[in-house]
Design a protein around this motif. Structure first.
Motif, short mmCIF file in Angstrom:
data_model
loop_
_atom_site.label_atom_id
_atom_site.label_comp_id
_atom_site.label_asym_id
_atom_site.label_seq_id
_atom_site.Cartn_x
_atom_site.Cartn_y
_atom_site.Cartn_z
N CYS A 1 0.70 -1.53 -0.23
CA CYS A 1 -0.21 -0.38 -0.16
C CYS A 1 0.63 1.02 -0.51
O CYS A 1 2.07 1.24 0.54
N ASN A 2 0.53 2.04 -1.00
CA ASN A 2 1.52 3.17 -0.88
C ASN A 2 0.88 4.38 -0.41
O ASN A 2 1.41 5.70 -0.69
N TRP A 3 0.07 4.16 0.28
CA TRP A 3 -0.66 5.07 0.63
C TRP A 3 -0.63 5.77 1.97
O TRP A 3 -0.14 5.61 2.67
N VAL A 4 -0.43 8.05 1.96
CA VAL A 4 -0.10 8.46 2.81
C VAL A 4 -1.23 8.05 4.23
O VAL A 4 -2.51 7.77 4.09
N ALA A 5 -0.60 7.59 5.57
CA ALA A 5 -1.57 7.28 7.03
C ALA A 5 -2.56 8.91 7.32
O ALA A 5 -1.36 9.78 6.58
#
Length: 339
Positions: free
Chosen positions: A50-54
Motif C-alpha cells: 500500500c503506497n498511500w499516506v497514513a
C-alpha cells in the motif's frame, strides 16, 4: 487514472509506485491526488504494497475501511489480498476526484470484509455483496486462474476485481444519496421514475432472475441489471466509473482523437460535438453525453488496435438510446456529494 510526477525529479509515476527510478520513496496522498515525499505511510506498505499516506493513525484512508482481512495463515492469500486492496484504492481514488470520502465529505464510509474461499479449516463459500454499508469481496477472484474460471462459468468475460469494487460501492453510494437532504424529495423520485421502485422484494427478484435470466436490452446495460432496480443502478454506476476512468486515463497518456474525426461504423445516440477535444480532466466534465462520446470513440479505436494482437475488445458494451437518461442521472448524481 492520472499519471503522476515524482516530487524529487519530475519523472512520471504510476498509481501503484512505491519508489521512483531516481531512488526517492514516494507515497500517494488521496487528498491532494498527488505523489508526495517524506510522509507518514500506511502500516500496510510493507506487507501488501500500500503506497498511500497514513491518516489519523497507522493506516491510510483506504486500509482503514477494511474491517476483515482474509486468513493469512495460508500464504497464497497474501498476494490475493494485496491485489484486492489495489483495486479498492484505485476505485476510491477515482471517486475522490468527485470529493467522495475526502476530508470535506462528512458522510458515512463503507466497511469492507475481504474474504478468501481458502481458509485454515478448508474451503468456504464467499458471496460478494453490500448490506447497510458493509461490502463483502471474495479475494479469490484476484487470482488470474480463479478469475478465468469464474468468467467462463458466469459468462462474464469482463468480470474483474475493479469491476466488483465499482459495482458494490454503487450500492453504498445509493444509500448515501437516498439518505441525503434531498434524498426523499429529489433523488428517490427521480431514481424510481428511471430504474423502478427499489422497495420491491429483492430476494424474490434475484431468484426469478437466476431461474430465467433476461438479456440486456434497450434500457439495461447488462443482463444482471434487469434483475432489480438496485442492481440496475449498480451496473449503471459501474459503467459510468469505467468510462470516466477510461477517458481520464487516455487523456493522461496523451491519447486523443482528432477533433471532428468520423469513426467508421460509429452508431448510437452519443454524437461527437463539433470541435470537441479530449479535456485534461474527465472528472470535471459535466456533460454526460460529451463524456460518453469521448470514452466510446476512444474504446472503438483501441478495440481496433487490440484486434491486431487477437486480444479482447477494451469495451464491448453497447449503449443504446434507452440508456441515455439512466446514464445521465447516474453521472450527475455521483458527481455531487450529498450536502
Amino acid at each position: 487514472m492520472q499519471i503522476f510526477t515524482c516530487p524529487a525529479c519530475q519523472a512520471p509515476l504510476y498509481f501503484n509506485n512505491l519508489t521512483c527510478g531516481c531512488g526517492a520513496d514516494v507515497a500517494f496522498d488521496p487528498e491532494a491526488q498527488a505523489m508526495v515525499l517524506d510522509a507518514d505511510t500506511c502500516a500496510h506498505r510493507a506487507d501488501i504494497g500500500c503506497n498511500w499516506v497514513a491518516e489519523d493513525g497507522p493506516y491510510c484512508r483506504s486500509c482503514v475501511m477494511t474491517e476483515v482481512v482474509p486468513d493469512l495463515s495460508l500464504p497464497d492469500n497474501l498476494p490475493l489480498w494485496s491485489n484486492t486492496e489495489l483495486a479498492k484504492r484505485w476505485m476510491l481514488a477515482n471517486l475522490g476526484r468527485w470529493g467522495w470520502f475526502s476530508r470535506a465529505d462528512t458522510g458515512a464510509r463503507p466497511h469492507f470484509r475481504l474474504l478468501s474461499e481458502e481458509t485454515r479449516t478448508g474451503e468456504t463459500q464467499v458471496t460478494m455483496g453490500h448490506d447497510a454499508g458493509e461490502i463483502t469481496i471474495n479475494i479469490s477472484e484476484a487470482g488470474a486462474a480463479t478469475l478465468a474460471v469464474r468468467q467462463e462459468q458466469m459468462g462474464e468475460l469482463y468480470r474483474t476485481m475493479l469491476g466488483h469494487m465499482r459495482h458494490e460501492i454503487a450500492h453504498f453510494l445509493f444509500e448515501r444519496l437516498a439518505a441525503g437532504p434531498s434524498g426523499e424529495t429529489e433523488f428517490l423520485p427521480a431514481f424510481r421514475a428511471l430504474f423502478g421502485d427499489e422497495r420491491e422484494d429483492y430476494a424474490a427478484a434475484l431468484q426469478q432472475h437466476y431461474a430465467a435470466p433476461q438479456p440486456a436490452d434497450e434500457t439495461h446495460i447488462t443482463s444482471y441489471a434487469t434483475s432489480h432496480p438496485h442492481e440496475d443502478w449498480a451496473e449503471t454506476i459501474a459503467h459510468i466509473l469505467h468510462l470516466t476512468d477510461l477517458a481520464d486515463s487516455a487523456a493522461a497518456a496523451g491519447l486523443s482523437l482528432r477533433d471532428g474525426a468520423a469513426l467508421p461504423q460509429r452508431r448510437g445516440m452519443f454524437r461527437r460535438k463539433a470541435g470537441a477535444g479530449a479535456p485534461p480532466d474527465a472528472y470535471a466534465e459535466a456533460d454526460t453525453e460529451a463524456l460518453l462520446t469521448r470514452a466510446i470513440d476512444l474504446s472503438i479505436a483501441v478495440n481496433h488496435v487490440n484486434r491486431t494482437m487477437d486480444l479482447p475488445d477494451l469495451y464491448p458494451f453497447v449503449l443504446p438510446q434507452g440508456l441515455h437518461d439512466k446514464l445521465t442521472f447516474a453521472h450527475q448524481s455521483v458527481r455531487e456529494l450529498p450536502a
